[in-house]
Scaffold this active site. Structure first.
Site, PDB file in Angstrom:
ATOM      1  N   ASN A   9       4.096  -0.133   5.082  1.00 33.34           N
ATOM      2  CA  ASN A   9       2.947  -0.050   4.176  1.00 33.34           C
ATOM      3  C   ASN A   9       1.638  -0.168   4.980  1.00 33.34           C
ATOM      4  O   ASN A   9       1.331  -1.224   5.538  1.00 33.34           O
ATOM      5  CB  ASN A   9       3.073  -1.180   3.143  1.00 33.34           C
ATOM      6  CG  ASN A   9       1.944  -1.179   2.137  1.00 33.34           C
ATOM      7  OD1 ASN A   9       0.791  -0.949   2.495  1.00 33.34           O
ATOM      8  ND2 ASN A   9       2.270  -1.456   0.891  1.00 33.34           N
ATOM      9  N   ARG A  10       0.888   0.940   5.019  1.00 29.86           N
ATOM     10  CA  ARG A  10      -0.332   0.980   5.843  1.00 29.86           C
ATOM     11  C   ARG A  10      -1.408   0.013   5.371  1.00 29.86           C
ATOM     12  O   ARG A  10      -2.184  -0.517   6.162  1.00 29.86           O
ATOM     13  CB  ARG A  10      -0.901   2.393   5.902  1.00 29.86           C
ATOM     14  CG  ARG A  10       0.058   3.340   6.516  1.00 29.86           C
ATOM     15  CD  ARG A  10      -0.571   4.621   7.042  1.00 29.86           C
ATOM     16  NE  ARG A  10       0.425   5.306   7.851  1.00 29.86           N
ATOM     17  CZ  ARG A  10       0.665   5.033   9.125  1.00 29.86           C
ATOM     18  NH1 ARG A  10      -0.046   4.125   9.757  1.00 29.86           N
ATOM     19  NH2 ARG A  10       1.604   5.673   9.795  1.00 29.86           N
ATOM     20  N   LYS A  12      -0.900  -2.932   4.060  1.00 29.90           N
ATOM     21  CA  LYS A  12      -0.544  -4.256   4.581  1.00 29.90           C
ATOM     22  C   LYS A  12      -0.877  -4.370   6.063  1.00 29.90           C
ATOM     23  O   LYS A  12      -1.436  -5.369   6.510  1.00 29.90           O
ATOM     24  CB  LYS A  12       0.976  -4.473   4.466  1.00 29.90           C
ATOM     25  CG  LYS A  12       1.501  -4.766   3.099  1.00 29.90           C
ATOM     26  CD  LYS A  12       2.981  -5.107   3.248  1.00 29.90           C
ATOM     27  CE  LYS A  12       3.679  -5.260   1.930  1.00 29.90           C
ATOM     28  NZ  LYS A  12       5.096  -5.609   2.094  1.00 29.90           N
ATOM     29  N   ASP A  69       7.128  -9.609   2.063  1.00 33.22           N
ATOM     30  CA  ASP A  69       7.402  -9.057   0.745  1.00 33.22           C
ATOM     31  C   ASP A  69       6.347  -9.633  -0.191  1.00 33.22           C
ATOM     32  O   ASP A  69       6.034 -10.830  -0.130  1.00 33.22           O
ATOM     33  CB  ASP A  69       8.812  -9.403   0.259  1.00 33.22           C
ATOM     34  CG  ASP A  69       9.262  -8.414  -0.808  1.00 33.22           C
ATOM     35  OD1 ASP A  69       9.270  -7.206  -0.526  1.00 33.22           O
ATOM     36  OD2 ASP A  69       9.576  -8.833  -1.933  1.00 33.22           O
ATOM     37  N   PHE A 151      -5.521  -1.443  -1.615  1.00 36.84           N
ATOM     38  CA  PHE A 151      -4.377  -0.606  -1.976  1.00 36.84           C
ATOM     39  C   PHE A 151      -3.706  -1.207  -3.214  1.00 36.84           C
ATOM     40  O   PHE A 151      -4.154  -2.222  -3.753  1.00 36.84           O
ATOM     41  CB  PHE A 151      -3.383  -0.506  -0.798  1.00 36.84           C
ATOM     42  CG  PHE A 151      -2.671  -1.792  -0.478  1.00 36.84           C
ATOM     43  CD1 PHE A 151      -3.291  -2.788   0.266  1.00 36.84           C
ATOM     44  CD2 PHE A 151      -1.370  -2.037  -0.935  1.00 36.84           C
ATOM     45  CE1 PHE A 151      -2.647  -3.979   0.568  1.00 36.84           C
ATOM     46  CE2 PHE A 151      -0.710  -3.229  -0.636  1.00 36.84           C
ATOM     47  CZ  PHE A 151      -1.351  -4.199   0.117  1.00 36.84           C
ATOM     48  N   GLY A 152      -2.618  -0.583  -3.637  1.00 35.92           N
ATOM     49  CA  GLY A 152      -1.806  -1.110  -4.738  1.00 35.92           C
ATOM     50  C   GLY A 152      -2.616  -1.405  -5.991  1.00 35.92           C
ATOM     51  O   GLY A 152      -3.395  -0.562  -6.465  1.00 35.92           O
ATOM     52  N   LYS A 174     -11.638  -9.994   0.417  1.00 34.65           N
ATOM     53  CA  LYS A 174     -10.191 -10.050   0.138  1.00 34.65           C
ATOM     54  C   LYS A 174      -9.434 -10.756   1.267  1.00 34.65           C
ATOM     55  O   LYS A 174      -8.568 -11.593   1.022  1.00 34.65           O
ATOM     56  CB  LYS A 174      -9.628  -8.635  -0.075  1.00 34.65           C
ATOM     57  CG  LYS A 174      -8.159  -8.683  -0.463  1.00 34.65           C
ATOM     58  CD  LYS A 174      -7.514  -7.337  -0.668  1.00 34.65           C
ATOM     59  CE  LYS A 174      -6.030  -7.528  -0.987  1.00 34.65           C
ATOM     60  NZ  LYS A 174      -5.252  -6.303  -0.928  1.00 34.65           N
TER      61      LYS A 174
HETATM   62  P1  ITT Z   1       7.244  -2.675   3.054  1.00 32.64           P
HETATM   63  O1  ITT Z   1       8.466  -3.069   2.280  1.00 32.64           O
HETATM   64  O2  ITT Z   1       7.503  -1.594   4.082  1.00 32.64           O
HETATM   65  O3  ITT Z   1       6.519  -3.844   3.663  1.00 32.64           O
HETATM   66  P2  ITT Z   1       6.199  -2.059   0.403  1.00 32.64           P
HETATM   67  O4  ITT Z   1       4.930  -1.422  -0.110  1.00 32.64           O
HETATM   68  O5  ITT Z   1       7.498  -1.522  -0.141  1.00 32.64           O
HETATM   69  O6  ITT Z   1       6.186  -2.003   2.016  1.00 32.64           O
HETATM   70  P3  ITT Z   1       6.690  -4.562  -0.937  1.00 32.64           P
HETATM   71  O7  ITT Z   1       8.094  -4.214  -1.247  1.00 32.64           O
HETATM   72  O8  ITT Z   1       6.384  -5.945  -0.447  1.00 32.64           O
HETATM   73  O9  ITT Z   1       6.090  -3.580   0.166  1.00 32.64           O
HETATM   74  O10 ITT Z   1       5.817  -4.239  -2.240  1.00 32.64           O
HETATM   75  C1  ITT Z   1       4.560  -4.780  -2.391  1.00 32.64           C
HETATM   76  C2  ITT Z   1       3.827  -4.080  -3.537  1.00 32.64           C
HETATM   77  O11 ITT Z   1       3.106  -5.080  -4.279  1.00 32.64           O
HETATM   78  C3  ITT Z   1       2.788  -3.101  -3.021  1.00 32.64           C
HETATM   79  O12 ITT Z   1       3.324  -1.801  -2.850  1.00 32.64           O
HETATM   80  C4  ITT Z   1       1.729  -3.184  -4.114  1.00 32.64           C
HETATM   81  O13 ITT Z   1       2.091  -2.375  -5.203  1.00 32.64           O
HETATM   82  C5  ITT Z   1       1.796  -4.647  -4.558  1.00 32.64           C
HETATM   83  N1  ITT Z   1       0.872  -5.473  -3.747  1.00 32.64           N
HETATM   84  C6  ITT Z   1       1.218  -6.418  -2.827  1.00 32.64           C
HETATM   85  N2  ITT Z   1       0.124  -6.929  -2.238  1.00 32.64           N
HETATM   86  C7  ITT Z   1      -0.925  -6.292  -2.777  1.00 32.64           C
HETATM   87  C8  ITT Z   1      -2.314  -6.363  -2.560  1.00 32.64           C
HETATM   88  O14 ITT Z   1      -2.832  -7.146  -1.629  1.00 32.64           O
HETATM   89  N3  ITT Z   1      -3.100  -5.590  -3.294  1.00 32.64           N
HETATM   90  C9  ITT Z   1      -2.607  -4.755  -4.221  1.00 32.64           C
HETATM   91  N4  ITT Z   1      -1.304  -4.593  -4.473  1.00 32.64           N
HETATM   92  C10 ITT Z   1      -0.450  -5.365  -3.757  1.00 32.64           C
END
Ligand code: ITT
Length: 196
Positions: A9-10, A12, A69, A151-152, A174
């Site tokens: 996840n870029r 992160k 996670d 993101f997210g 943030k």
């Molecule tokens: P990796 O498993 O490769 O690390 P992923 O995106 O699948 O990447 P996760 O399973 O931990 O990671 O899912 C985390 C999700 O939660 C992420 O895709 C967002 O939708 C949400 N999320 C987590 N932290 C966030 C943040 O700081 N801001 C916004 N959304 C967030």
């Protein structure tokens, strides 16, 4: 210190590197391992999924690694989407599809009941021992997206004590108050002691 950051996840990666900048701690990405397959995240807690990701990357690379996670727990939805945050709308959902579903699921819920928290769990694994570092931040979910940073679910999340969303507040704010920043501060402390 060579540690691999086990995430694809870029958003992160950017935040983790920003929080660690100036500390001397640097994580290597997974770029050198393009053949690393996606890890099946079928655990039922953030901890379990973080461990699965860290172990899979360690097994593939033989190098100590850190995974994370994370997710959003919304009180009015009994903690959903939680561990399913990245695939809330569907298996390969985009951020905007997940945002759309969240807005939809919260239709009619008044602002004072739209409370939520972001949770982050890091796992540091060296092939023998797993250590966990956690952080969370509480806030409210608004009913239409605001802002372009992050993101997210950032455009929907207003952290307690602020009036803007994470996506409006930008990375500087943030990365001081987020769930991820808090979890990293525990990890950083541990790694700094470990280095001595
Ligand atoms: P990796 O498993 O490769 O690390 P992923 O995106 O699948 O990447 P996760 O399973 O931990 O990671 O899912 C985390 C999700 O939660 C992420 O895709 C967002 O939708 C949400 N999320 C987590 N932290 C966030 C943040 O700081 N801001 C916004 N959304 C967030």
């Amino acid at each position: 210190m060579r540690i691999i950051l086990a995430t694809k996840n870029r958003g992160k990666i950017k935040e983790i590197n920003a929080v660690l900048s100036g500390t001397g701690i640097e994580f290597a990405g997974l770029d050198l391992y393009p053949d690393m397959k996606d890890v099946v995240e079928d655990g039922i807690t953030f901890h379990e999924n973080a461990f699965k990701k860290a172990r899979a990357v360690f097994d593939h690379t033989g190098i100590k690694c850190v995974s994370e996670d994370s997710g959003l727990e919304v009180d009015a939805l009994n903690g959903a989407p939680g561990i399913y945050s990245s695939r809330f709308a569907s298996e390969n959902a985009s951020d905007s599809e997940n945002i759309g579903k969240l807005i939809n699921d919260l239709t009619g819920v008044p602002y004072e009941k739209r409370t939520a928290r972001f949770v982050s769990v890091f796992c540091l694994y060296d092939g023998r021992e797993a250590r966990y570092f956690e952080g969370s931040v509480r806030g409210h979910i608004i009913d239409s997206p605001r802002g372009t940073s992050g993101f997210g679910y950032d455009p929907l999340f207003v952290p307690d004590g602020y009036e803007k969303t994470f996506a409006e507040l930008g990375s500087e704010v943030k990365n001081k108050i987020s769930h991820r920043a808090k979890a990293i501060s525990g990890l950083k402390e541990f790694l700094e002691k470990d280095q001595r």
